[in-house]
Enzyme design. Structure first.
Site, short mmCIF file in Angstrom:
data_model
loop_
_atom_site.label_atom_id
_atom_site.label_comp_id
_atom_site.label_asym_id
_atom_site.label_seq_id
_atom_site.Cartn_x
_atom_site.Cartn_y
_atom_site.Cartn_z
N LYS A 9 0.59 -1.01 -0.03
CA LYS A 9 -0.08 0.17 0.03
C LYS A 9 0.68 1.33 -0.16
CE LYS A 9 -3.43 -2.11 2.04
NZ LYS A 9 -4.56 -1.95 3.46
N TYR A 49 -12.40 -2.47 -3.71
CA TYR A 49 -12.74 -2.13 -2.34
C TYR A 49 -14.32 -1.78 -1.99
CZ TYR A 49 -7.84 -2.75 0.04
OH TYR A 49 -7.16 -2.87 0.98
N ASN A 112 -2.48 0.01 7.13
CA ASN A 112 -1.49 -1.21 7.55
C ASN A 112 -0.57 -1.73 6.28
OD1 ASN A 112 -3.33 -2.04 6.03
ND2 ASN A 112 -4.80 -3.06 7.33
N HIS A 115 -2.21 -6.10 2.08
CA HIS A 115 -3.56 -5.67 1.34
C HIS A 115 -3.44 -7.16 1.14
CE1 HIS A 115 -6.98 -7.42 -0.32
NE2 HIS A 115 -7.12 -7.18 -1.07
N GLU A 126 -9.44 -11.31 -7.24
CA GLU A 126 -8.58 -9.90 -7.72
C GLU A 126 -7.46 -10.35 -8.46
OE1 GLU A 126 -9.50 -9.51 -3.08
OE2 GLU A 126 -7.45 -9.72 -3.07
#
Ligand code: ATP
Ligand code: MG
Length: 137
Positions: A9, A49, A112, A115, A126
């Site tokens: 991320k 998302y 965080n 993913h 995905e």
């Protein structure tokens, strides 16, 4: 062997942590079989998302994921989906086990660092969202 979709991320790419995170995947027995750096548009991040669109943090999450480039990757290995989630650690770094990516690198529950797909069906979806068959060998 199983495959899973991973995203490094923006909080992590910004801090130049791609190599350190990849070393944790490799040390856990996961092979990085595809990888590219992309900058998601807000529309693309929102689509990725979409499952979270009714959650209170959706807008913030989409804005964050489109804020700077990410590294998207396909990881392969025995039980790759669960193995990747184990090495990622808990969503909130405050709850993550020692040695996990989120314990060592995440800034907050939102920022965080990584993913990872959560099930075989979502992993397949995905992976197809980001990679063509020609990019997967
Ligand atoms: P990911 O799907 O990114 O691998 P996850 O499965 O551990 O993470 P989810 O519950 O699917 O967690 O949430 C997706 C993402 O939304 C989280 O990784 C995090 O970036 C963000 N998020 C989750 N909960 C919160 C929250 N309470 N506040 C802000 N952002 C959150
Ligand atoms: Mg999730």
């Amino acid at each position: 062997l199983e495959r899973t979709l991973s995203i490094i991320k923006p909080d992590a790419t910004r801090r130049n942590l791609t190599g350190k995170i990849n070393a944790k995947f490799e040390d856990a027995g996961l092979r990085i079989i595809a990888q590219k750096r992309i900058h998601l548009s807000p529309a693309q991040a929102g689509k990725f998302y979409e499952v979270h669109k009714d959650r209170p943090f959706y807008g913030e999450l989409v804005e964050f994921m489109a804020s700077e480039p990410v590294v998207v990757q396909v990881l392969e290995g025995e039980n790759a989906i669960q193995k990747n989630r184990d090495v990622m650690g808990a969503t909130n770094p405050a709850n993550a086990d020692a040695g996990t990516i989120r314990k060592d690198f995440a800034l907050s529950v939102g920022e965080n660092s990584v993913h990872g797909s959560d099930a075989p069906e979502t992993a397949a979806e995905e992976i197809a969202f980001f990679f063509s068959g020609l990019e997967l060998v």
